[in-house]
Design a protein around this motif. Structure first.
Motif, short mmCIF file in Angstrom:
data_model
loop_
_atom_site.label_atom_id
_atom_site.label_comp_id
_atom_site.label_asym_id
_atom_site.label_seq_id
_atom_site.Cartn_x
_atom_site.Cartn_y
_atom_site.Cartn_z
N GLY A 83 69.97 38.50 42.98
CA GLY A 83 70.40 37.68 44.12
C GLY A 83 69.44 37.82 45.27
O GLY A 83 68.59 38.72 45.28
N ASP B 227 59.32 40.39 54.42
CA ASP B 227 59.93 40.73 53.15
C ASP B 227 60.72 42.02 53.34
O ASP B 227 60.15 43.11 53.41
N TYR C 245 53.59 54.25 42.46
CA TYR C 245 54.53 53.13 42.64
C TYR C 245 54.19 51.95 41.73
O TYR C 245 54.64 51.91 40.60
N THR D 173 55.57 43.18 53.98
CA THR D 173 56.61 43.91 53.24
C THR D 173 56.89 45.21 53.98
O THR D 173 55.95 45.97 54.25
N LYS E 19 68.67 47.54 44.61
CA LYS E 19 68.55 47.44 46.06
C LYS E 19 69.76 48.08 46.76
O LYS E 19 70.68 48.55 46.11
N SER F 113 66.58 41.03 48.91
CA SER F 113 66.90 40.99 47.48
C SER F 113 68.20 41.73 47.21
O SER F 113 68.47 42.77 47.83
N SER G 216 67.43 35.33 43.83
CA SER G 216 66.67 36.60 43.75
C SER G 216 65.84 36.78 45.01
O SER G 216 65.70 35.84 45.82
N GLY G 217 65.27 37.97 45.14
CA GLY G 217 64.32 38.19 46.23
C GLY G 217 63.09 37.31 46.05
O GLY G 217 62.50 36.82 47.04
N SER G 218 62.68 37.10 44.81
CA SER G 218 61.53 36.23 44.54
C SER G 218 61.84 34.80 44.98
O SER G 218 60.98 34.12 45.57
N ASP H 273 55.94 44.03 45.51
CA ASP H 273 56.45 43.56 44.22
C ASP H 273 55.81 42.20 43.90
O ASP H 273 55.59 41.40 44.80
N GLY I 212 57.09 39.69 42.77
CA GLY I 212 57.98 38.60 43.19
C GLY I 212 57.67 38.11 44.61
O GLY I 212 58.11 37.03 45.00
N ALA I 213 56.95 38.91 45.36
CA ALA I 213 56.56 38.49 46.72
C ALA I 213 55.25 37.72 46.71
O ALA I 213 54.85 37.16 47.73
N ALA J 76 63.17 43.05 51.30
CA ALA J 76 63.86 43.35 50.03
C ALA J 76 64.22 44.83 49.94
O ALA J 76 65.23 45.19 49.35
N GLN J 77 63.37 45.68 50.52
CA GLN J 77 63.58 47.13 50.42
C GLN J 77 64.07 47.73 51.73
O GLN J 77 64.12 48.96 51.86
C1 LIG Z 1 59.27 44.07 48.39
C2 LIG Z 1 59.89 43.20 47.35
N1 LIG Z 1 59.73 41.87 47.45
C3 LIG Z 1 60.27 41.03 46.55
C4 LIG Z 1 61.00 41.49 45.49
C5 LIG Z 1 61.53 40.53 44.51
O1 LIG Z 1 62.93 40.60 44.44
P1 LIG Z 1 63.71 40.22 43.09
O2 LIG Z 1 63.45 41.30 42.09
O3 LIG Z 1 65.14 40.17 43.54
O4 LIG Z 1 63.19 38.92 42.64
C6 LIG Z 1 61.22 42.87 45.35
C7 LIG Z 1 62.01 43.40 44.22
O5 LIG Z 1 61.87 44.48 43.76
C8 LIG Z 1 60.64 43.75 46.30
O6 LIG Z 1 60.80 45.07 46.22
#
Ligand SMILES: Cc1ncc(COP(=O)(O)O)c(C=O)c1O
Length: 409
Positions: A204, A168, A330, A142, A197, A192, A70-72, A97, A99-100, A170-171
Protein backbone atom coordinates in the motif's frame (compact mmCIF):
# COMPACT_ATOMS: atom_id res chain seq x y z
CA UNK A 1 29.83 0.18 30.45
CA UNK A 2 30.22 -3.55 31.22
CA UNK A 3 28.04 -5.59 28.93
CA UNK A 4 25.94 -8.38 30.46
CA UNK A 5 26.87 -11.70 28.85
CA UNK A 6 24.38 -12.90 26.25
CA UNK A 7 22.16 -15.77 27.43
CA UNK A 8 23.34 -19.25 26.39
CA UNK A 9 20.18 -19.89 24.41
CA UNK A 10 19.74 -17.30 21.65
CA UNK A 11 16.58 -15.24 22.02
CA UNK A 12 14.22 -15.00 19.04
CA UNK A 13 13.83 -11.33 18.20
CA UNK A 14 10.39 -10.08 17.16
CA UNK A 15 10.13 -9.99 13.38
CA UNK A 16 8.25 -7.63 11.08
CA UNK A 17 7.40 -10.67 8.95
CA UNK A 18 4.88 -12.01 11.47
CA UNK A 19 2.72 -11.04 14.43
CA UNK A 20 5.70 -11.07 16.81
CA UNK A 21 6.83 -7.71 15.40
CA UNK A 22 3.64 -6.24 13.96
CA UNK A 23 0.71 -4.38 15.50
CA UNK A 24 -2.00 -6.00 13.34
CA UNK A 25 -4.78 -7.19 15.66
CA UNK A 26 -8.46 -7.26 16.54
CA UNK A 27 -9.07 -3.67 15.35
CA UNK A 28 -7.96 -4.52 11.81
CA UNK A 29 -9.86 -7.83 11.86
CA UNK A 30 -13.05 -5.98 12.85
CA UNK A 31 -12.66 -3.29 10.17
CA UNK A 32 -11.78 -5.72 7.37
CA UNK A 33 -14.70 -7.96 8.40
CA UNK A 34 -17.04 -4.96 8.31
CA UNK A 35 -15.72 -4.05 4.86
CA UNK A 36 -16.34 -7.56 3.54
CA UNK A 37 -19.82 -7.70 5.09
CA UNK A 38 -20.67 -4.37 3.44
CA UNK A 39 -20.32 -6.06 0.06
CA UNK A 40 -18.38 -3.13 -1.43
CA UNK A 41 -14.59 -3.38 -1.72
CA UNK A 42 -14.27 -0.57 -4.26
CA UNK A 43 -12.62 2.51 -2.68
CA UNK A 44 -14.31 4.97 -5.00
CA UNK A 45 -17.64 4.03 -3.40
CA UNK A 46 -16.81 2.61 0.05
CA UNK A 47 -16.09 4.58 3.26
CA UNK A 48 -12.77 3.08 4.40
CA UNK A 49 -10.43 4.65 1.87
CA UNK A 50 -12.02 8.04 2.52
CA UNK A 51 -11.61 7.67 6.30
CA UNK A 52 -8.00 6.53 5.86
CA UNK A 53 -6.91 9.52 3.79
CA UNK A 54 -8.78 11.94 6.10
CA UNK A 55 -7.11 10.36 9.14
CA UNK A 56 -3.61 10.49 7.68
CA UNK A 57 -4.15 14.07 6.48
CA UNK A 58 -5.05 15.08 10.03
CA UNK A 59 -2.11 13.19 11.54
CA UNK A 60 0.38 14.80 9.18
CA UNK A 61 -1.29 18.20 9.08
CA UNK A 62 -1.69 18.29 5.28
CA UNK A 63 -4.88 19.05 3.35
CA UNK A 64 -4.63 16.30 0.72
CA UNK A 65 -3.80 12.59 0.89
CA UNK A 66 -4.22 10.05 -1.92
CA UNK A 67 -4.10 6.30 -1.23
CA UNK A 68 -2.47 3.93 -3.72
CA UNK A 69 -1.19 0.39 -4.07
CA UNK A 70 2.45 0.74 -2.95
CA UNK A 71 5.26 3.11 -2.10
CA UNK A 72 6.45 2.67 -5.68
CA UNK A 73 3.01 3.70 -6.94
CA UNK A 74 3.16 6.71 -4.62
CA UNK A 75 6.47 7.80 -6.16
CA UNK A 76 5.12 7.09 -9.64
CA UNK A 77 2.07 9.26 -8.98
CA UNK A 78 4.30 12.03 -7.60
CA UNK A 79 6.58 12.04 -10.66
CA UNK A 80 3.59 11.92 -13.00
CA UNK A 81 1.98 14.83 -11.13
CA UNK A 82 5.13 16.91 -11.73
CA UNK A 83 4.73 15.88 -15.41
CA UNK A 84 8.31 15.93 -16.75
CA UNK A 85 8.99 16.20 -20.47
CA UNK A 86 10.91 13.21 -21.92
CA UNK A 87 14.60 13.64 -21.09
CA UNK A 88 14.04 16.02 -18.18
CA UNK A 89 16.30 15.27 -15.25
CA UNK A 90 15.12 14.28 -11.80
CA UNK A 91 17.73 14.33 -9.06
CA UNK A 92 17.53 11.40 -6.68
CA UNK A 93 19.74 9.46 -4.30
CA UNK A 94 22.23 6.68 -4.91
CA UNK A 95 21.03 4.81 -1.80
CA UNK A 96 17.33 4.01 -1.90
CA UNK A 97 14.81 1.36 -2.84
CA UNK A 98 14.43 0.62 -6.57
CA UNK A 99 10.73 1.48 -6.22
CA UNK A 100 11.79 5.11 -5.81
CA UNK A 101 13.76 5.07 -9.06
CA UNK A 102 11.98 3.10 -11.80
CA UNK A 103 8.93 5.44 -11.80
CA UNK A 104 11.24 8.22 -13.01
CA UNK A 105 12.14 6.15 -16.09
CA UNK A 106 8.51 5.09 -16.66
CA UNK A 107 7.65 8.78 -16.92
CA UNK A 108 10.41 9.30 -19.52
CA UNK A 109 12.71 11.28 -17.24
CA UNK A 110 16.37 10.66 -16.39
CA UNK A 111 17.29 9.78 -12.79
CA UNK A 112 20.38 11.80 -11.89
CA UNK A 113 22.07 10.38 -8.81
CA UNK A 114 23.30 12.73 -6.09
CA UNK A 115 25.95 11.53 -3.66
CA UNK A 116 25.10 11.07 0.03
CA UNK A 117 26.57 12.15 3.35
CA UNK A 118 28.86 9.31 4.47
CA UNK A 119 27.60 9.52 8.07
CA UNK A 120 23.82 9.36 7.40
CA UNK A 121 23.38 7.94 3.89
CA UNK A 122 21.14 10.91 3.08
CA UNK A 123 21.49 13.37 0.20
CA UNK A 124 22.41 16.91 1.24
CA UNK A 125 21.89 20.41 -0.14
CA UNK A 126 25.50 20.31 -1.38
CA UNK A 127 25.31 16.95 -3.15
CA UNK A 128 22.01 17.98 -4.75
CA UNK A 129 23.29 21.42 -5.83
CA UNK A 130 26.20 19.65 -7.49
CA UNK A 131 23.79 17.86 -9.86
CA UNK A 132 21.37 20.70 -10.71
CA UNK A 133 21.29 21.73 -14.37
CA UNK A 134 18.82 23.75 -16.43
CA UNK A 135 17.15 20.42 -17.24
CA UNK A 136 16.38 19.57 -13.59
CA UNK A 137 12.62 19.15 -13.24
CA UNK A 138 12.39 17.82 -9.68
CA UNK A 139 14.36 16.51 -6.70
CA UNK A 140 13.44 13.33 -4.85
CA UNK A 141 14.93 12.88 -1.38
CA UNK A 142 14.77 9.67 0.69
CA UNK A 143 14.79 10.00 4.47
CA UNK A 144 16.93 6.89 4.84
CA UNK A 145 16.01 4.43 7.62
CA UNK A 146 13.80 7.14 9.17
CA UNK A 147 16.51 9.77 9.57
CA UNK A 148 15.33 13.14 8.21
CA UNK A 149 17.38 14.80 5.48
CA UNK A 150 18.40 18.38 6.21
CA UNK A 151 15.23 19.79 4.67
CA UNK A 152 16.01 23.38 5.71
CA UNK A 153 19.13 23.46 3.56
CA UNK A 154 17.62 21.34 0.76
CA UNK A 155 14.51 23.54 0.46
CA UNK A 156 16.72 26.64 0.32
CA UNK A 157 18.60 25.22 -2.68
CA UNK A 158 15.42 23.95 -4.37
CA UNK A 159 13.33 27.09 -3.75
CA UNK A 160 16.09 29.34 -5.08
CA UNK A 161 15.81 27.50 -8.41
CA UNK A 162 12.03 26.92 -8.26
CA UNK A 163 12.52 23.14 -8.38
CA UNK A 164 9.81 21.01 -6.74
CA UNK A 165 10.92 18.53 -4.08
CA UNK A 166 9.34 15.11 -3.56
CA UNK A 167 10.01 13.56 -0.16
CA UNK A 168 10.23 9.79 -0.04
CA UNK A 169 9.04 9.06 3.50
CA UNK A 170 8.53 5.31 2.97
CA UNK A 171 10.92 4.66 5.88
CA UNK A 172 10.22 7.78 7.89
CA UNK A 173 6.63 7.96 9.18
CA UNK A 174 6.29 10.86 11.66
CA UNK A 175 10.02 11.65 11.66
CA UNK A 176 10.60 15.37 12.24
CA UNK A 177 13.13 17.89 11.05
CA UNK A 178 13.32 20.86 13.43
CA UNK A 179 9.86 20.13 14.82
CA UNK A 180 8.10 19.69 11.45
CA UNK A 181 7.09 16.32 10.05
CA UNK A 182 8.85 14.97 6.98
CA UNK A 183 6.53 14.84 4.01
CA UNK A 184 5.41 18.42 4.68
CA UNK A 185 8.50 20.29 3.42
CA UNK A 186 8.42 19.47 -0.28
CA UNK A 187 5.57 19.68 -2.78
CA UNK A 188 4.72 15.99 -2.37
CA UNK A 189 5.34 13.32 0.29
CA UNK A 190 5.29 9.58 -0.45
CA UNK A 191 4.76 6.75 2.06
CA UNK A 192 4.72 2.94 1.87
CA UNK A 193 2.49 0.50 3.75
CA UNK A 194 4.44 -2.58 2.67
CA UNK A 195 4.80 -5.46 5.18
CA UNK A 196 8.02 -4.22 6.80
CA UNK A 197 7.07 -0.55 7.22
CA UNK A 198 5.96 1.19 10.45
CA UNK A 199 2.31 0.40 9.68
CA UNK A 200 1.19 -2.02 7.03
CA UNK A 201 -1.53 -3.51 4.88
CA UNK A 202 0.91 -5.95 3.25
CA UNK A 203 1.22 -3.58 0.29
CA UNK A 204 0.00 0.00 0.00
CA UNK A 205 0.99 3.62 -0.34
CA UNK A 206 -0.03 7.16 0.59
CA UNK A 207 0.80 10.43 -1.15
CA UNK A 208 0.48 13.84 0.50
CA UNK A 209 0.44 17.38 -0.83
CA UNK A 210 -0.67 20.84 0.21
CA UNK A 211 -1.07 21.88 -3.43
CA UNK A 212 -4.64 21.50 -4.75
CA UNK A 213 -3.62 21.23 -8.42
CA UNK A 214 -1.07 18.51 -7.64
CA UNK A 215 -3.66 16.72 -5.49
CA UNK A 216 -6.01 16.66 -8.46
CA UNK A 217 -3.29 15.20 -10.74
CA UNK A 218 -2.30 12.63 -8.11
CA UNK A 219 -5.91 11.53 -7.70
CA UNK A 220 -6.40 11.27 -11.44
CA UNK A 221 -3.13 9.38 -11.96
CA UNK A 222 -4.10 6.54 -9.62
CA UNK A 223 -7.58 6.38 -11.21
CA UNK A 224 -6.75 5.88 -14.92
CA UNK A 225 -7.09 9.67 -15.17
CA UNK A 226 -10.87 9.27 -15.12
CA UNK A 227 -12.55 12.39 -13.81
CA UNK A 228 -14.86 10.80 -11.23
CA UNK A 229 -17.49 13.34 -10.25
CA UNK A 230 -16.73 15.75 -13.11
CA UNK A 231 -19.69 16.99 -15.19
CA UNK A 232 -18.20 15.48 -18.38
CA UNK A 233 -15.63 12.95 -17.21
CA UNK A 234 -13.04 11.54 -19.58
CA UNK A 235 -9.65 9.77 -19.39
CA UNK A 236 -7.60 12.95 -19.44
CA UNK A 237 -4.02 11.63 -19.81
CA UNK A 238 -1.79 8.52 -19.70
CA UNK A 239 -2.06 6.83 -16.32
CA UNK A 240 -2.81 3.61 -14.44
CA UNK A 241 -5.12 2.04 -11.90
CA UNK A 242 -3.15 2.23 -8.64
CA UNK A 243 -6.17 2.12 -6.31
CA UNK A 244 -6.12 0.20 -3.03
CA UNK A 245 -9.16 -1.95 -2.33
CA UNK A 246 -11.38 -1.42 0.70
CA UNK A 247 -9.81 -4.54 2.23
CA UNK A 248 -6.49 -2.71 2.37
CA UNK A 249 -7.82 0.69 3.35
CA UNK A 250 -9.93 -0.85 6.16
CA UNK A 251 -6.82 -2.62 7.45
CA UNK A 252 -4.77 0.59 7.19
CA UNK A 253 -7.51 2.46 9.04
CA UNK A 254 -6.99 0.04 11.95
CA UNK A 255 -3.23 0.58 11.80
CA UNK A 256 -3.32 4.38 11.67
CA UNK A 257 -4.12 5.18 15.34
CA UNK A 258 -1.29 2.83 16.34
CA UNK A 259 1.32 4.75 14.31
CA UNK A 260 2.37 7.36 16.94
CA UNK A 261 2.85 4.56 19.51
CA UNK A 262 4.83 2.49 17.02
CA UNK A 263 7.21 5.35 16.28
CA UNK A 264 7.54 6.29 19.97
CA UNK A 265 8.31 2.68 20.98
CA UNK A 266 11.01 2.45 18.29
CA UNK A 267 12.52 5.72 19.51
CA UNK A 268 12.59 4.59 23.13
CA UNK A 269 14.27 1.28 22.32
CA UNK A 270 16.72 2.99 19.95
CA UNK A 271 17.72 5.43 22.70
CA UNK A 272 18.27 2.50 25.06
CA UNK A 273 20.29 0.67 22.40
CA UNK A 274 22.43 3.80 21.93
CA UNK A 275 23.25 3.63 25.65
CA UNK A 276 23.95 -0.09 25.66
CA UNK A 277 26.33 0.16 22.70
CA UNK A 278 28.16 3.27 23.88
CA UNK A 279 31.40 1.44 24.75
CA UNK A 280 31.47 -1.07 21.91
CA UNK A 281 34.72 -0.70 19.97
CA UNK A 282 34.45 0.21 16.29
CA UNK A 283 30.65 0.56 16.43
CA UNK A 284 28.87 3.88 15.95
CA UNK A 285 25.15 4.18 16.69
CA UNK A 286 22.78 5.94 14.22
CA UNK A 287 23.42 9.66 14.04
CA UNK A 288 20.62 11.94 15.25
CA UNK A 289 20.82 15.56 14.14
CA UNK A 290 20.10 18.02 16.98
CA UNK A 291 16.48 19.11 16.81
CA UNK A 292 15.40 16.20 14.58
CA UNK A 293 13.53 13.03 15.48
CA UNK A 294 14.43 9.72 13.83
CA UNK A 295 11.63 7.23 13.07
CA UNK A 296 13.96 4.17 13.25
CA UNK A 297 12.59 2.07 10.43
CA UNK A 298 15.83 0.18 10.96
CA UNK A 299 18.76 0.71 13.31
CA UNK A 300 21.78 1.26 11.05
CA UNK A 301 25.15 0.90 12.76
CA UNK A 302 28.34 2.34 11.30
CA UNK A 303 31.25 -0.02 11.65
CA UNK A 304 34.82 1.21 11.46
CA UNK A 305 36.82 -1.36 9.49
CA UNK A 306 40.06 0.19 10.83
CA UNK A 307 38.98 -1.00 14.31
CA UNK A 308 37.00 -4.14 13.46
CA UNK A 309 38.91 -6.27 10.93
CA UNK A 310 36.55 -7.32 8.14
CA UNK A 311 34.13 -4.49 8.98
CA UNK A 312 30.35 -4.96 8.76
CA UNK A 313 30.53 -8.34 6.96
CA UNK A 314 32.72 -9.90 9.64
CA UNK A 315 30.47 -8.59 12.39
CA UNK A 316 27.34 -9.84 10.58
CA UNK A 317 28.90 -13.32 10.33
CA UNK A 318 29.53 -13.40 14.08
CA UNK A 319 26.01 -12.19 14.83
CA UNK A 320 24.51 -14.87 12.60
CA UNK A 321 26.10 -17.49 14.86
CA UNK A 322 23.87 -16.24 17.69
CA UNK A 323 20.78 -16.02 15.50
CA UNK A 324 20.89 -12.26 14.89
CA UNK A 325 20.14 -11.22 11.33
CA UNK A 326 21.84 -8.06 10.09
CA UNK A 327 22.45 -6.64 6.64
CA UNK A 328 25.87 -5.27 5.69
CA UNK A 329 25.73 -2.69 2.87
CA UNK A 330 21.86 -2.42 2.96
CA UNK A 331 21.24 -2.39 -0.85
CA UNK A 332 24.60 -4.11 -1.50
CA UNK A 333 25.67 -1.64 -4.20
CA UNK A 334 24.81 1.92 -5.19
CA UNK A 335 21.58 2.01 -7.21
CA UNK A 336 23.42 3.21 -10.33
CA UNK A 337 25.44 -0.02 -10.33
CA UNK A 338 22.27 -2.10 -10.87
CA UNK A 339 21.87 -3.56 -14.35
CA UNK A 340 18.91 -1.40 -15.19
CA UNK A 341 21.19 1.68 -15.07
CA UNK A 342 24.50 0.08 -16.04
CA UNK A 343 23.04 -1.59 -19.12
CA UNK A 344 20.18 0.90 -19.62
CA UNK A 345 17.58 -1.88 -19.77
CA UNK A 346 14.21 -0.24 -20.29
CA UNK A 347 11.63 -0.71 -23.04
CA UNK A 348 12.56 -3.44 -25.52
CA UNK A 349 16.03 -2.72 -26.80
CA UNK A 350 15.39 1.02 -27.12
CA UNK A 351 17.29 2.15 -23.95
CA UNK A 352 14.73 4.97 -23.90
CA UNK A 353 14.69 7.43 -22.11
CA UNK A 354 18.46 7.06 -21.50
CA UNK A 355 18.89 7.87 -25.22
CA UNK A 356 17.83 11.42 -24.33
CA UNK A 357 20.30 11.80 -21.47
CA UNK A 358 23.18 14.27 -21.40
CA UNK A 359 26.57 12.68 -20.63
CA UNK A 360 26.94 14.09 -17.12
CA UNK A 361 23.51 12.85 -16.06
CA UNK A 362 24.54 9.22 -16.56
CA UNK A 363 28.17 9.54 -15.46
CA UNK A 364 28.36 6.98 -12.67
CA UNK A 365 32.14 7.19 -12.12
CA UNK A 366 33.01 6.14 -8.57
CA UNK A 367 34.90 9.37 -7.84
CA UNK A 368 31.62 11.30 -8.16
CA UNK A 369 30.15 9.29 -5.25
CA UNK A 370 32.69 9.15 -2.38
CA UNK A 371 30.01 9.40 0.35
CA UNK A 372 27.96 6.60 -1.19
CA UNK A 373 30.82 4.10 -1.28
CA UNK A 374 32.01 5.01 2.20
CA UNK A 375 28.52 4.70 3.66
CA UNK A 376 27.84 1.30 2.06
CA UNK A 377 31.26 -0.01 3.13
CA UNK A 378 30.50 0.85 6.76
CA UNK A 379 26.79 0.33 7.34
CA UNK A 380 25.39 -2.70 9.15
CA UNK A 381 21.60 -2.61 9.25
CA UNK A 382 19.88 -4.14 12.24
CA UNK A 383 16.21 -5.01 11.90
CA UNK A 384 14.04 -2.93 14.21
CA UNK A 385 10.44 -2.87 15.34
CA UNK A 386 8.13 -1.66 18.06
CA UNK A 387 8.02 -4.96 19.97
CA UNK A 388 11.60 -4.96 21.25
CA UNK A 389 11.80 -5.39 25.03
CA UNK A 390 14.68 -4.74 27.43
CA UNK A 391 15.60 -8.44 27.14
CA UNK A 392 15.79 -8.21 23.36
CA UNK A 393 17.88 -5.05 23.50
CA UNK A 394 20.26 -6.46 26.09
CA UNK A 395 20.66 -9.63 24.06
CA UNK A 396 21.31 -7.65 20.87
CA UNK A 397 23.74 -5.19 22.46
CA UNK A 398 25.68 -7.79 24.43
CA UNK A 399 25.96 -10.01 21.35
CA UNK A 400 27.27 -7.08 19.29
CA UNK A 401 29.71 -6.20 22.05
CA UNK A 402 30.95 -9.78 22.28
CA UNK A 403 31.31 -10.07 18.49
CA UNK A 404 33.08 -6.71 18.15
CA UNK A 405 35.54 -7.36 20.98
CA UNK A 406 36.27 -10.85 19.61
CA UNK A 407 37.06 -9.41 16.17
CA UNK A 408 39.14 -6.56 17.59
CA UNK A 409 41.18 -9.30 19.30
C1 LIG B 1 12.73 4.53 0.52
C2 LIG B 1 11.74 3.67 -0.19
N1 LIG B 1 11.12 4.18 -1.27
C3 LIG B 1 10.20 3.46 -1.94
C4 LIG B 1 9.88 2.18 -1.57
C5 LIG B 1 8.90 1.42 -2.38
O1 LIG B 1 7.80 1.04 -1.61
P1 LIG B 1 6.96 -0.27 -1.96
O2 LIG B 1 7.80 -1.46 -1.61
O3 LIG B 1 5.75 -0.14 -1.08
O4 LIG B 1 6.64 -0.22 -3.39
C6 LIG B 1 10.49 1.61 -0.44
C7 LIG B 1 10.15 0.24 -0.01
O5 LIG B 1 10.89 -0.47 0.59
C8 LIG B 1 11.45 2.38 0.26
O6 LIG B 1 12.07 1.89 1.34
Amino acid sequence: MNMPLPPLNPIMLPSDLDSSGRTLGDEEVALVTEAIRSGCLFTIRGPYGKKLVAGFAEMLGVPNVVACTSGSAAIHAAIAAIDPEPGDEIITTSITDMGALTPILYQGAIPVFADVDASTGNVTATTIADRITDRTKAIVVTHLFGSPCDMTAIMTVADKRGIPVIEDCAQAFLAEHRGKKVGTFGKIGCFSLQQGKHITTGEGGLVTTADAALARRLTLFVNKAWGYGDPNPDHYFLSLNYRMSELQTACALGQLPKLPGVVAARQVSAARMDELLADTPGVEVPLRQAGDTHAYWKYPLRIDPAVIPGGPSALAKELKLVNIASVPRYIQKPSFRCEIFREQRTLGKSRWPFTLAHTDAVDYAAERFPGTFEYLDRVLVLPWNEKYTEDHLTYLASSIYAAATKLVG
